[in-house]
Write a protein that holds these residues in place. Structure first.
Motif, short mmCIF file in Angstrom:
data_model
loop_
_atom_site.label_atom_id
_atom_site.label_comp_id
_atom_site.label_asym_id
_atom_site.label_seq_id
_atom_site.Cartn_x
_atom_site.Cartn_y
_atom_site.Cartn_z
N PRO A 43 0.87 -1.16 -0.15
CA PRO A 43 0.12 -0.17 0.03
C PRO A 43 0.96 1.37 -0.02
CG PRO A 43 -0.72 -1.50 1.80
CD PRO A 43 0.41 -1.99 0.89
N VAL A 44 0.58 2.35 -0.50
CA VAL A 44 1.22 3.71 -0.73
C VAL A 44 1.44 4.14 0.85
CG1 VAL A 44 0.98 5.91 -1.35
CG2 VAL A 44 -0.05 4.25 -2.97
N HIS A 45 0.63 4.11 1.54
CA HIS A 45 0.95 4.59 3.23
C HIS A 45 2.15 3.97 3.63
CE1 HIS A 45 -1.73 1.38 4.57
NE2 HIS A 45 -0.92 1.41 5.57
N ILE A 46 2.36 2.66 3.32
CA ILE A 46 3.42 1.57 3.72
C ILE A 46 4.84 2.25 3.18
CG2 ILE A 46 4.60 -0.43 3.74
CD1 ILE A 46 2.48 -0.23 5.91
N ILE A 47 4.71 2.46 1.80
CA ILE A 47 5.79 3.08 1.17
C ILE A 47 6.43 4.38 1.28
CG2 ILE A 47 6.80 3.80 -1.01
CD1 ILE A 47 4.94 1.47 -2.28
N ILE A 48 5.33 5.26 1.85
CA ILE A 48 5.75 6.66 2.39
C ILE A 48 6.30 6.44 3.84
CG2 ILE A 48 4.65 8.80 3.16
CD1 ILE A 48 2.49 8.43 0.73
N GLU A 49 5.78 5.37 4.71
CA GLU A 49 6.15 5.43 5.84
C GLU A 49 7.53 4.90 5.80
OE1 GLU A 49 5.93 6.14 9.86
OE2 GLU A 49 4.50 6.49 8.20
N LEU A 50 8.03 3.93 4.93
CA LEU A 50 9.57 3.42 4.85
C LEU A 50 10.27 4.42 4.28
CD1 LEU A 50 8.96 -0.05 2.97
CD2 LEU A 50 9.81 0.28 5.18
N ALA A 51 9.75 5.27 3.18
CA ALA A 51 10.57 6.79 2.92
C ALA A 51 10.82 7.42 3.98
CB ALA A 51 9.82 7.22 1.86
N TYR A 53 11.07 6.78 7.38
CA TYR A 53 11.99 5.91 8.21
C TYR A 53 13.24 6.00 7.62
CZ TYR A 53 13.70 2.17 11.05
OH TYR A 53 14.84 1.47 11.85
N TYR A 54 13.31 5.72 6.32
CA TYR A 54 14.82 5.60 5.88
C TYR A 54 15.49 7.05 5.36
CZ TYR A 54 14.43 0.16 5.47
OH TYR A 54 14.31 -1.00 5.87
N ASP A 55 14.70 7.85 5.60
CA ASP A 55 14.98 9.34 5.34
C ASP A 55 15.45 9.46 3.78
OD1 ASP A 55 15.24 12.03 5.82
OD2 ASP A 55 17.26 11.95 6.27
N CYS A 56 14.42 8.77 2.64
CA CYS A 56 14.56 8.92 1.29
C CYS A 56 13.69 9.41 0.82
CB CYS A 56 15.32 7.61 0.96
SG CYS A 56 14.14 6.34 0.78
N SER A 57 13.66 9.44 -0.67
CA SER A 57 12.58 9.86 -1.30
C SER A 57 11.58 8.68 -1.70
CB SER A 57 12.87 11.02 -2.48
OG SER A 57 13.48 10.22 -3.47
N VAL A 58 10.47 8.91 -2.03
CA VAL A 58 9.58 7.81 -2.57
C VAL A 58 10.27 7.65 -3.99
CG1 VAL A 58 7.19 7.36 -3.45
CG2 VAL A 58 7.46 8.48 -0.99
N ASN A 59 10.62 8.81 -4.48
CA ASN A 59 11.45 8.52 -6.01
C ASN A 59 12.31 7.38 -5.99
OD1 ASN A 59 9.70 10.29 -7.46
ND2 ASN A 59 10.79 11.96 -7.06
N TYR A 60 13.07 7.37 -4.80
CA TYR A 60 14.27 6.66 -4.63
C TYR A 60 13.77 5.36 -4.57
CZ TYR A 60 18.50 4.27 -2.93
OH TYR A 60 19.94 3.46 -2.80
N ILE A 61 12.96 4.98 -3.54
CA ILE A 61 12.30 3.88 -3.63
C ILE A 61 11.83 3.04 -4.83
CG2 ILE A 61 10.34 2.45 -2.55
CD1 ILE A 61 10.85 4.10 0.05
N PHE A 62 11.02 4.07 -5.81
CA PHE A 62 10.49 3.73 -6.87
C PHE A 62 11.40 3.35 -8.17
CE2 PHE A 62 6.28 4.46 -5.23
CZ PHE A 62 5.69 3.46 -5.39
N GLY A 63 12.72 3.94 -7.73
CA GLY A 63 13.68 3.92 -8.95
C GLY A 63 13.76 5.03 -9.83
N ALA A 64 12.89 5.97 -9.54
CA ALA A 64 13.07 7.24 -10.56
C ALA A 64 14.27 8.20 -10.28
CB ALA A 64 11.58 8.12 -10.27
N SER A 65 14.87 7.79 -9.19
CA SER A 65 16.00 8.68 -8.88
C SER A 65 16.86 7.55 -8.23
CB SER A 65 15.97 9.76 -7.80
OG SER A 65 16.76 10.17 -7.22
N ASN A 66 18.57 7.84 -8.31
CA ASN A 66 19.24 6.96 -7.70
C ASN A 66 19.96 7.81 -6.45
OD1 ASN A 66 18.87 4.52 -9.07
ND2 ASN A 66 20.04 5.16 -10.72
N ILE A 67 19.26 8.94 -6.43
CA ILE A 67 19.95 9.87 -5.25
C ILE A 67 19.24 9.45 -3.90
CG2 ILE A 67 20.43 12.12 -4.37
CD1 ILE A 67 20.20 13.03 -7.54
N TYR A 68 20.15 8.94 -2.98
CA TYR A 68 19.69 8.49 -1.73
C TYR A 68 19.39 10.02 -0.90
CZ TYR A 68 18.90 6.21 2.72
OH TYR A 68 18.47 5.99 3.98
#
Length: 74
Positions: A43-51, A53-68
């Motif tokens: 679910p989207v809310h879990i992805i946002i929560e992981l971002a 927690y890890y202090d990264c962007s959702v774009n990084y998680i989805f692979g739209a950016s390789n900048i952590y």
């Protein structure tokens, strides 16, 4: 890299177990395992929560950016 593969990369690079992340997310460990192995859609809310927690962007998680990391505040 798929977003669910990024979950594992982030978790392992932070030396965390699936159980520890499931506790952070307040979900059963089996549910998190299913997200990480893509047996269950995350679910989207879990992805946002992981971002957060890890202090990264959702774009990084989805692979739209390789900048952590998060974008600086505007």
């Amino acid at each position: 890299m798929q977003y669910y593969e990024r979950f594992r990369e982030l978790r392992e690079s932070n030396h965390l177990t699936q159980k520890q992340i499931s506790q952070v997310l307040n979900i059963p460990p089996s549910t998190y395992r299913d997200y990480e192995s893509h047996r269950r859609r995350t679910p989207v809310h879990i992805i946002i929560e992981l971002a957060r927690y890890y202090d990264c962007s959702v774009n990084y998680i989805f692979g739209a950016s390789n900048i952590y990391g998060c974008f600086p505040p505007a």
